[in-house]
Design an enzyme around this catalytic site. Structure first.
Site, PDB file in Angstrom:
ATOM      1  N   GLU A 147       0.834  -1.202   0.000  1.00 48.77           N
ATOM      2  CA  GLU A 147       0.000   0.000   0.000  1.00 48.77           C
ATOM      3  C   GLU A 147       0.866   1.249   0.000  1.00 48.77           C
ATOM      4  OE1 GLU A 147      -2.716   1.287  -0.444  1.00 48.77           O
ATOM      5  OE2 GLU A 147      -4.412   0.183   0.341  1.00 48.77           O
ATOM      6  N   ASP A 155      -4.801   5.254   5.734  1.00 47.66           N
ATOM      7  CA  ASP A 155      -5.315   6.446   6.411  1.00 47.66           C
ATOM      8  C   ASP A 155      -6.388   6.011   7.418  1.00 47.66           C
ATOM      9  OD1 ASP A 155      -5.441   9.256   6.688  1.00 47.66           O
ATOM     10  OD2 ASP A 155      -7.186   9.344   5.391  1.00 47.66           O
ATOM     11  N   PHE A 164      -2.108  16.105   4.447  1.00 43.37           N
ATOM     12  CA  PHE A 164      -2.234  15.455   3.148  1.00 43.37           C
ATOM     13  C   PHE A 164      -0.892  15.493   2.434  1.00 43.37           C
ATOM     14  CE2 PHE A 164      -3.480  15.164  -1.324  1.00 43.37           C
ATOM     15  CZ  PHE A 164      -4.314  14.068  -1.269  1.00 43.37           C
ATOM     16  N   ARG A 212       2.297  12.964  -8.921  1.00 45.82           N
ATOM     17  CA  ARG A 212       2.669  11.562  -8.732  1.00 45.82           C
ATOM     18  C   ARG A 212       4.145  11.333  -9.033  1.00 45.82           C
ATOM     19  NH1 ARG A 212      -1.771   8.246  -7.757  1.00 45.82           N
ATOM     20  NH2 ARG A 212      -3.667   8.717  -8.906  1.00 45.82           N
TER      21      ARG A 212
END
Ligand code: 5GP
Ligand code: MG
Length: 481
Positions: free
Chosen positions: A392, A396, A445, A458
């Site tokens: 993963e 979260d 975040f 990304r």
């Protein structure tokens, strides 16, 4: 005036004696003595100690003067003062005109006009010096000399407290252990000489690397007291104890700089300095996602959370552990698209045992109360009886992972474990077992290294925190894959 001065001196000595008689550490005692001396003298004060070989003076403590100059500049400049050798006080009323000062310009740059050096005597031998620096001309009265001499004796007592009788006899003190640990103050220039310097400073800030601009001038050539050549590196990075000189495009300048650097290394062999060429500099910028060679842009990132090398270190450690734990099990590693991509690609290349690889894809749709996970692409390999490692990007709330684990368990694997790069434990709703964790992240975040914000970022090589308004955060956290 004279009386109030006396009273100040008396107070400082009384305090110093009181700490000496307390259970404070040697460092704390020295600190009180130096602070008291600086305050009473209304002057910069520094304690320098001979190293174990009695060859070099080591800065121990200072107050009231630019830390930087004391440690890196003036200290070297006055290594030539004789008080430590002769055991006699030295007074220099006019630093700029005194032949006993090797590099008067350096002292002048630090704003020092007069100075005094009092030897710190231990068992009849000088082990260091207590030095007073003033920004106004000072002849230093007998009273001043007596006071500082007393404080120097008290400093010797503080030091002797950490010595074994044997060391004392030999005059060996562990000066390195008596060094002040406060960080250097940042010296921010009003302007940089060149835009590339400003850019470089921004990168250092971005990475939270402490820097000082044009920290010190190294004297390269002199005739008597007249300096004929100096070199001032652009930056000093205290954390790395490294000086950095940036070069521009001009080859003519580079040659000159190279020559100066060679001379500098001859004269100051203990100094670490690096010349950063234009080409190296652009590569460096590119590594951080900016500059002409960069494929990615770090715009909109407020700070880097994990650098390229930090991630690399953690990924290697995880791969080592997995290789060890699964030595004879030939596991299937399964990633969930798309955030896992960078992590998985780097991880498997460090794994030294045979593995199989598979992928899943999921999407979220809105249910009655909250969003629900749906598998849009299942695994291709047969899982029954196999050892499975879920890979993963970030766990979260744990809702996604919980759903996937349940799904996989139903397929009857021999074992099922989870390897996640990031673990944001503070937001966990469902308790999911994590076997391998890269970093535990704060409640912010994050993007980069596979993770996106609206499909952007990304391809950043590091993990950073984008500038997004707080209220949006909640929404996006669950939309991503
Ligand atoms: P969970 O179901 O554990 O709440 O969320 C897991 C998924 O949400 C992750 O696989 C990831 O795709 C997304 N996510 C959670 N936090 C972040 C974050 O900080 N940044 C990004 N880009 N995605 C996140
Ligand atoms: Mg994910």
């Amino acid at each position: 005036m004279a009386l109030s001065r006396q009273r100040t001196y008396y107070k400082a000595m009384r305090r110093a004696v009181a700490t000496l008689n307390s259970s404070a550490s040697a460092k704390e005692k020295l600190e009180v003595i130096i602070r008291g001396t600086a305050r009473s003298m209304k002057a910069g004060t520094s304690l320098v100690l001979l190293d174990a070989n009695r060859k070099k003076l080591i800065h121990s403590f200072s107050r009231g003067l630019s830390q930087f100059y004391l440690r890196k500049g003036v200290l070297d400049a006055e290594a030539s003062l004789s008080e430590v050798i002769t055991g006699q006080p030295v007074i220099v009323p006019e630093v700029a005109e005194d032949s006993r000062i090797q590099f008067p310009e350096v002292a002048a740059k630090a704003g020092i006009v007069s100075m005094m050096g009092i030897p710190v005597m231990l068992g009849g031998q000088a082990v260091g010096s207590l030095r007073i620096y003033t920004k106004e001309r000072n002849e230093f009265s007998n009273q001043d000399v007596n006071f500082v001499t007393t404080m120097a004796s008290l400093a010797a007592l503080a030091i002797s407290g950490v010595l074994s009788p044997k060391e004392e006899e030999a005059g060996v003190i562990k000066s390195e252990n008596l060094v002040e640990t406060t960080p250097l103050r940042k010296v921010r220039p009003a302007t940089f000489a060149h835009p590339s310097e400003e850019e470089f400073a921004r990168i250092l800030d971005f990475y939270n690397i402490e820097w000082v601009y044009e920290p010190r001038s190294f004297l390269l050539k002199w005739e008597g007291e007249r300096v004929t050549e100096m070199f001032t590196p652009d930056f000093y990075l205290p954390g790395l104890d490294l000086y950095i000189e940036l070069t521009t495009l001009k080859q003519s300048l580079v040659t000159g700089k190279n020559r100066k650097l060679r001379r500098l290394k001859e004269l100051y062999p203990e100094v670490n300095i690096t010349l950063l060429y234009k080409k190296d500099y652009d590569h460096l910028l590119a590594k951080y996602g900016v500059g002409p060679l960069a494929q990615t842009r770090a715009h909109g990132i407020s700070r880097v959370l994990y650098s390229v090398s930090e991630i690399d270190g953690r990924v290697r450690a995880l791969a080592r552990q997995i290789s060890k734990d699964y030595a004879d099990r030939h596991p299937i590693m399964v990633g969930v698209q798309r955030g896992f991509l960078c992590f998985m690609a780097d991880l498997i290349r460090q794994i030294t045992i045979p593995i199989d690889l598979d992928f899943m894809a999921i999407s979220y749709y809105s249910g009655d109360e909250s969003s629900v996970v749906k598998i849009t692409k299942d695994m291709d390999l047969n899982v029954a009886g196999r050892h499975v490692i879920m890979v993963e990007d970030i766990v979260d709330t744990g809702i996604t992972l919980n759903y996937i684990l349940n799904h996989l368990r139903a397929k009857g694997p021999a074992s099922l474990s989870v390897c996640t790069l990031l673990d944001r434990r503070v937001r966990r709703i469902l308790d999911v077992p994590l076997d391998y964790i890269g970093f535990e992240v704060p409640d912010e975040f994050v993007v980069g290294y596979g993770l996106d914000y609206r499909e952007e970022y990304r391809n950043l090589p590091f993990i950073g925190i984008p500038r997004i308004e707080k209220k949006r955060r909640k929404k996006i956290g669950r939309q991503k894959d």
